[in-house]
Every structure is written in structure tokens, then in C-alpha cells.
Design a protein around this motif. Structure first.
Motif, PDB file in Angstrom:
ATOM      1  N   ILE A 145       0.787  -1.532  -0.133  1.00  0.00           N
ATOM      2  CA  ILE A 145      -0.219  -0.148   0.097  1.00  0.00           C
ATOM      3  C   ILE A 145       0.391   1.105  -0.303  1.00  0.00           C
ATOM      4  O   ILE A 145       0.197   2.287  -0.045  1.00  0.00           O
ATOM      5  CB  ILE A 145      -0.913   0.101   1.176  1.00  0.00           C
ATOM      6  N   ASN A 146       1.213   1.648   0.844  1.00  0.00           N
ATOM      7  CA  ASN A 146       2.637   2.565   1.058  1.00  0.00           C
ATOM      8  C   ASN A 146       3.395   2.576  -0.692  1.00  0.00           C
ATOM      9  O   ASN A 146       3.953   3.944  -0.897  1.00  0.00           O
ATOM     10  CB  ASN A 146       3.520   2.309   2.134  1.00  0.00           C
ATOM     11  N   ALA A 147       3.870   1.189  -0.662  1.00  0.00           N
ATOM     12  CA  ALA A 147       4.995   1.592  -2.521  1.00  0.00           C
ATOM     13  C   ALA A 147       3.893   1.798  -3.064  1.00  0.00           C
ATOM     14  O   ALA A 147       4.799   3.014  -4.339  1.00  0.00           O
ATOM     15  CB  ALA A 147       5.153   0.132  -2.527  1.00  0.00           C
ATOM     16  N   SER A 148       2.537   1.461  -3.518  1.00  0.00           N
ATOM     17  CA  SER A 148       1.513   2.359  -4.090  1.00  0.00           C
ATOM     18  C   SER A 148       1.374   4.404  -4.039  1.00  0.00           C
ATOM     19  O   SER A 148       1.065   4.527  -5.127  1.00  0.00           O
ATOM     20  CB  SER A 148       0.261   1.428  -4.615  1.00  0.00           C
ATOM     21  N   LEU A 149       1.145   4.418  -2.634  1.00  0.00           N
ATOM     22  CA  LEU A 149       1.148   5.501  -2.598  1.00  0.00           C
ATOM     23  C   LEU A 149       1.772   6.553  -3.439  1.00  0.00           C
ATOM     24  O   LEU A 149       2.543   7.830  -3.584  1.00  0.00           O
ATOM     25  CB  LEU A 149       0.707   5.888  -1.097  1.00  0.00           C
ATOM     26  N   LEU A 150       3.148   5.868  -2.880  1.00  0.00           N
ATOM     27  CA  LEU A 150       4.413   6.357  -3.296  1.00  0.00           C
ATOM     28  C   LEU A 150       4.992   6.476  -4.588  1.00  0.00           C
ATOM     29  O   LEU A 150       5.203   7.612  -5.233  1.00  0.00           O
ATOM     30  CB  LEU A 150       6.390   6.029  -2.887  1.00  0.00           C
ATOM     31  N   GLN A 151       4.368   5.460  -5.373  1.00  0.00           N
ATOM     32  CA  GLN A 151       4.669   5.850  -6.435  1.00  0.00           C
ATOM     33  C   GLN A 151       4.281   7.194  -7.357  1.00  0.00           C
ATOM     34  O   GLN A 151       4.313   7.140  -8.358  1.00  0.00           O
ATOM     35  CB  GLN A 151       4.052   3.811  -6.846  1.00  0.00           C
ATOM     36  N   GLU A 152       2.276   7.154  -6.736  1.00  0.00           N
ATOM     37  CA  GLU A 152       1.482   7.632  -7.224  1.00  0.00           C
ATOM     38  C   GLU A 152       1.925   8.690  -7.434  1.00  0.00           C
ATOM     39  O   GLU A 152       2.128   9.953  -7.933  1.00  0.00           O
ATOM     40  CB  GLU A 152       0.019   7.528  -6.859  1.00  0.00           C
ATOM     41  N   ARG A 153       2.705   9.134  -5.953  1.00  0.00           N
ATOM     42  CA  ARG A 153       3.464  10.893  -5.822  1.00  0.00           C
ATOM     43  C   ARG A 153       3.893  11.166  -6.384  1.00  0.00           C
ATOM     44  O   ARG A 153       4.600  12.160  -6.790  1.00  0.00           O
ATOM     45  CB  ARG A 153       3.425  10.594  -4.331  1.00  0.00           C
ATOM     46  N   LYS A 154       5.164  10.263  -6.600  1.00  0.00           N
ATOM     47  CA  LYS A 154       5.804  10.357  -7.719  1.00  0.00           C
ATOM     48  C   LYS A 154       5.718  10.891  -9.439  1.00  0.00           C
ATOM     49  O   LYS A 154       5.975  11.833  -9.418  1.00  0.00           O
ATOM     50  CB  LYS A 154       7.144   9.323  -7.695  1.00  0.00           C
ATOM     51  N   ARG A 155       4.419  10.469  -9.519  1.00  0.00           N
ATOM     52  CA  ARG A 155       4.191  10.242 -11.243  1.00  0.00           C
ATOM     53  C   ARG A 155       3.445  11.833 -10.682  1.00  0.00           C
ATOM     54  O   ARG A 155       3.787  12.745 -11.908  1.00  0.00           O
ATOM     55  CB  ARG A 155       3.071   9.153 -11.423  1.00  0.00           C
ATOM     56  N   LEU A 156       2.343  12.032 -10.008  1.00  0.00           N
ATOM     57  CA  LEU A 156       1.766  13.399  -9.581  1.00  0.00           C
ATOM     58  C   LEU A 156       3.190  14.209  -9.866  1.00  0.00           C
ATOM     59  O   LEU A 156       2.655  16.025 -10.107  1.00  0.00           O
ATOM     60  CB  LEU A 156       0.673  12.883  -8.794  1.00  0.00           C
ATOM     61  N   GLU A 157       3.942  14.466  -8.827  1.00  0.00           N
ATOM     62  CA  GLU A 157       4.213  15.140  -8.155  1.00  0.00           C
ATOM     63  C   GLU A 157       5.433  16.213 -10.076  1.00  0.00           C
ATOM     64  O   GLU A 157       5.502  17.052 -10.502  1.00  0.00           O
ATOM     65  CB  GLU A 157       5.734  14.939  -7.570  1.00  0.00           C
ATOM     66  N   LYS A 158       6.058  15.118 -11.005  1.00  0.00           N
ATOM     67  CA  LYS A 158       6.064  15.102 -11.817  1.00  0.00           C
ATOM     68  C   LYS A 158       5.528  15.996 -13.132  1.00  0.00           C
ATOM     69  O   LYS A 158       5.352  16.464 -13.759  1.00  0.00           O
ATOM     70  CB  LYS A 158       6.287  13.940 -12.590  1.00  0.00           C
ATOM     71  N   GLU A 159       3.945  15.509 -12.852  1.00  0.00           N
ATOM     72  CA  GLU A 159       3.229  16.373 -13.533  1.00  0.00           C
ATOM     73  C   GLU A 159       3.131  17.562 -13.269  1.00  0.00           C
ATOM     74  O   GLU A 159       2.807  17.691 -13.355  1.00  0.00           O
ATOM     75  CB  GLU A 159       2.339  15.469 -14.089  1.00  0.00           C
ATOM     76  N   MET A 160       2.780  17.449 -11.803  1.00  0.00           N
ATOM     77  CA  MET A 160       2.501  18.808 -10.758  1.00  0.00           C
ATOM     78  C   MET A 160       3.156  20.003 -11.460  1.00  0.00           C
ATOM     79  O   MET A 160       3.520  20.956 -11.741  1.00  0.00           O
ATOM     80  CB  MET A 160       2.576  18.609 -10.030  1.00  0.00           C
ATOM     81  N   GLN A 161       4.766  19.846 -11.678  1.00  0.00           N
ATOM     82  CA  GLN A 161       6.156  20.189 -12.233  1.00  0.00           C
ATOM     83  C   GLN A 161       5.698  21.025 -13.864  1.00  0.00           C
ATOM     84  O   GLN A 161       5.881  21.890 -14.160  1.00  0.00           O
ATOM     85  CB  GLN A 161       7.109  19.496 -12.078  1.00  0.00           C
ATOM     86  N   ALA A 162       5.530  19.736 -14.607  1.00  0.00           N
ATOM     87  CA  ALA A 162       4.903  20.348 -15.582  1.00  0.00           C
ATOM     88  C   ALA A 162       3.836  21.154 -15.871  1.00  0.00           C
ATOM     89  O   ALA A 162       3.537  22.673 -16.522  1.00  0.00           O
ATOM     90  CB  ALA A 162       4.435  19.529 -17.022  1.00  0.00           C
ATOM     91  N   ALA A 163       3.242  21.511 -15.102  1.00  0.00           N
ATOM     92  CA  ALA A 163       1.581  22.165 -15.506  1.00  0.00           C
ATOM     93  C   ALA A 163       2.043  23.536 -14.586  1.00  0.00           C
ATOM     94  O   ALA A 163       2.097  24.375 -14.970  1.00  0.00           O
ATOM     95  CB  ALA A 163       0.559  21.561 -14.672  1.00  0.00           C
ATOM     96  N   MET A 164       2.866  23.249 -13.600  1.00  0.00           N
ATOM     97  CA  MET A 164       3.357  25.047 -12.745  1.00  0.00           C
ATOM     98  C   MET A 164       4.446  25.563 -14.157  1.00  0.00           C
ATOM     99  O   MET A 164       4.602  26.842 -14.024  1.00  0.00           O
ATOM    100  CB  MET A 164       4.253  24.054 -11.991  1.00  0.00           C
TER     101      MET A 164
END
Length: 356
Positions: A116-135
Motif C-alpha cells: 500500500i505504501n509503495a503504491s502511494l509513493l509511486q503515485e506521488r512521484k508520478r503526480l509530482e512530475k506532472e505537477m512540475q510540468a503544469a507549473m
């Protein structure tokens, strides 16, 4: 015939009991670690097994009376690997990229939590990358949508973990999982999770660690005397919290690199100038690691009250800090009056207390 069957079942029972009590065996294969002694250490710091590692491989064997968390480590406590230990066979694979332990029902349960923790970390990394692009694109709507996605995913992950805790609430694994985040969550959330545990889980080493943390939180609630401490001043002297006299005291945790802390400083400067003569004292404790940065910020911001430094975060740990700025309001007897007041709320409370 029944007697014969009874004897057979008795023999089988003895045989199966003997098999269950044979002990544990941990077979490990590692990469990137120097050969030498490997230790299996309990939560109580007892040595449960010792083995020689050769070419990255070692085997630890022994026997435990109860299931417990144990840690595989080198003599200098490097490369620590937690194991949900019981009398079973385990396989450990470890390299620079990953550590994986399998074997035993409790380890399997722990691996479910880790998934569960690994899936949360993986999703956070993915969204952070997309967030940086959006910013970078200055796309605020997309950034907000991504933030909402993460919050929803995190909520689902927390629900999954909570369900797993409830279903296995009387295991030492459940208690251990709670300890992994107990210094990051709120006292209320920690109590909620602790109350899920059964008596056996609460009696485990991890369960007792949670109870101790809750007790520490409770001692920091309003009405309790703030823990005393001694630290170093800018001038190189020592100063203690209880040694500072005042009708009302503000214990202020901050750091020179903390932007919200520096933004709050003008409010404290104004407050101190207005109420210093009426009995207000401020004691700011910095989490800076470099004394030069600390002293420079004090001078730049006109912080003309008493200061101390906490470079190793020992005082922060004593007060269970989760973030800064953090302000704790004390009376003349060092009893906690209120916490986390800032700006106008802090000024109003100080004015109210000094009118009495």
C-alpha cells in the motif's frame, strides 16, 4: 479402531507441534555489502542470532517464543532490514535498489502493508512530475486537478491500510506499522489507530512504544508543565526554558531557512515591543544547523529577545514537533496555556493574559 486412530492423531499432533517449534531460518543474498558478521537484533536490543556473510550470502538461525519485530544488521548497524520474525523460514534479497523479505504469515501481512505504501509513493512521484510540468506551463487548473487526484488516492490508500489494520488488529505487525508513522500523524489520529489494537498487540514492543508516544503528546497538552531544556545562546552561554522569567512566555520554534517563520517574525517583534514591559518574554529556539545563518537571521529580523539553538533537533523531538513555525504559550509557572497561535490570535491571547 478408535484407539488406534487416537494414537495416530496424537503422534501426528506431537510431530506437527515439534515442526512448528523447530525455530526460524533466514537465508539472505545481498549485493553491495562487505563480508563480515551479520546480526539479528530484537526490539529489546537482544541478539537473537549471528552469522558470517561470505560473498553476500548468510544464514541466521534460532528460535523465538513469540512473534516479534527483529532487525538484520551489520556490527556498525548499517543496512538494517526489519523482519516480522516467527519460527518459520525466510528468504531475504537485498541490493542497492530494493530489499525484499518473504516467509511466514506475519511477514506476508507486513508485505501487504508495504505494498500500500509503495503504491502511494509511486503515485506521488508520478503526480509530482506532472505537477512540475503544469507549473512550468502556468496551468493552475491542471495543477489543482492533480493535487485533488493525489488527495483522493491518498484517502483510498489510508482506507485500505485502516481496513488491513482492523482485520489484523491483534498482531504485533499491526502495532509495528502504526509506529512507522506515529511521529508524523496528529495525536488524535494516532490514538484512533492505537484504539484499534487488541490486547496482545498493545502488549508488544511496538504497542508499548505507541502508548509511550501518546503519553508524551498528552504531557504537551494545555495544563501541563512544558518540559525544561538547556541550550546554547548566540553569545555562547547556556540558557534554560524554566530559567527565563515572565508572566507570559512564548516558546517559538523556527529556523532561518523557514519562510513562514520569517514571515511571522514582524508580528513577534511588534508583540514583544508592546508587551515586554508588562511581563511578556519570548524564547526562540532555532532548528538551524549553522550558527552563522542563525545569528544572521536574528540580526536581520530584529529579534531582540532570548534565543537558543537546536542543531540536532533534540529539543524538537522532546516537543514532538511536526512542522515550524510552532509557538507554545506558557504562564509564569511554565504551564502550557495554548499552542500554535499566530498573528492576531496570538496578540489577542497575550493581551488577554497580561490584563489579569
Amino acid at each position: 479402531m478408535n484407539k488406534i486412530l487416537g494414537i495416530i492423531m496424537l503422534v501426528m499432533g506431537v510431530s506437527m507441534t515439534g515442526m512448528a517449534q523447530e525455530g526460524f531460518k533466514i537465508t539472505a543474498q545481498t549485493q553491495g555489502m562487505a563480508d563480515g558478521k551479520m546480526y539479528l537484533i530484537s526490539d529489546a536490543a537482544d541478539t537473537l542470532a549471528i552469522a558470517d556473510m561470505e560473498n553476500g550470502a548468510f544464514v541466521l538461525t534460532g528460535k523465538v517464543d513469540v512473534g516479534q519485530v527483529a532487525y538484520i544488521m551489520t556490527a556498525d548497524r548499517k543496512g538494517v532490514i526489519p523482519v516480522m520474525l516467527e519460527n518459520a523460514e525466510f528468504n531475504v534479497t537485498a541490493n542497492a535498489q530494493m530489499v525484499y523479505v518473504e516467509g511466514g504469515a506475519m511477514q506476508s501481512l507486513y508485505n501487504d502493508f508495504q505494498s500500500i505504501n509503495a503504491s502511494l509513493l509511486q503515485e506521488r512521484k508520478r503526480l509530482e512530475k506532472e505537477m512540475q510540468a503544469a507549473m512550468q506551463e502556468q496551468n493552475q487548473m491542471k495543477a489543482q486537478a492533480l493535487n485533488q487526484q493525489y488527495e483522493q488516492f491518498m484517502k483510498r490508500a489510508q482506507e485500505a491500510e485502516m481496513n488491513l489494520l482492523k482485520a489484523n488488529n491483534n498482531t504485533f505487525v499491526a502495532a509495528y506499522v502504526i509506529t512507522q508513522s506515529m511521529q508524523q500523524v496528529s495525536p488524535e489520529f494516532l490514538k484512533e489507530r492505537y484504539n484499534l489494537l487488541g490486547d496482545e498487540a498493545k502488549a508488544s514492543a511496538s504497542g508499548m512504544a505507541i502508548a509511550d508516544m501518546i503519553a508524551r503528546y498528552e504531557m504537551l497538552e494545555p495544563g501541563h508543565v512544558a518540559p525544561n531544556f538547556i541550550t546554547q545562546t548566540v553569545e555562547g552561554d547556556t540558557i534554560s526554558l524554566h530559567g527565563i522569567k515572565g508572566k507570559v512566555k512564548i516558546l517559538d520554534f523556527w529556523a532561518s531557512w523557514c519562510a513562514p517563520c520569517r514571515q511571522e517574525t514582524p508580528n513577534l517583534v511588534k508583540l514583544y515591543k508592546n508587551y515586554r514591559g508588562k511581563g511578556l518574554e519570548i524564547f526562540s529556539v532555532s532548528l538551524d544547523k549553522q550558527p552563522h545563518d542563525w545569528a544572521k537571521a536574528i540580526s536581520e529580523d530584529g529579534m531582540i529577545w532570548k534565543h537558543g539553538i537546536d542543531p540536532n533537533s533534540q529539543i524538537a523531538g522532546l516537543y514532538c514537533l511536526k512542522s515550524i513555525p510552532c509557538m507554545i504559550l506558557l504562564d509564569e509557572n511554565n504551564r502550557i496555556i495554548a499552542k500554535n497561535l499566530r498573528g492576531a490570535q496570538l496578540q489577542k491571547k497575550v493581551a488577554e493574559l497580561l490584563k489579569k
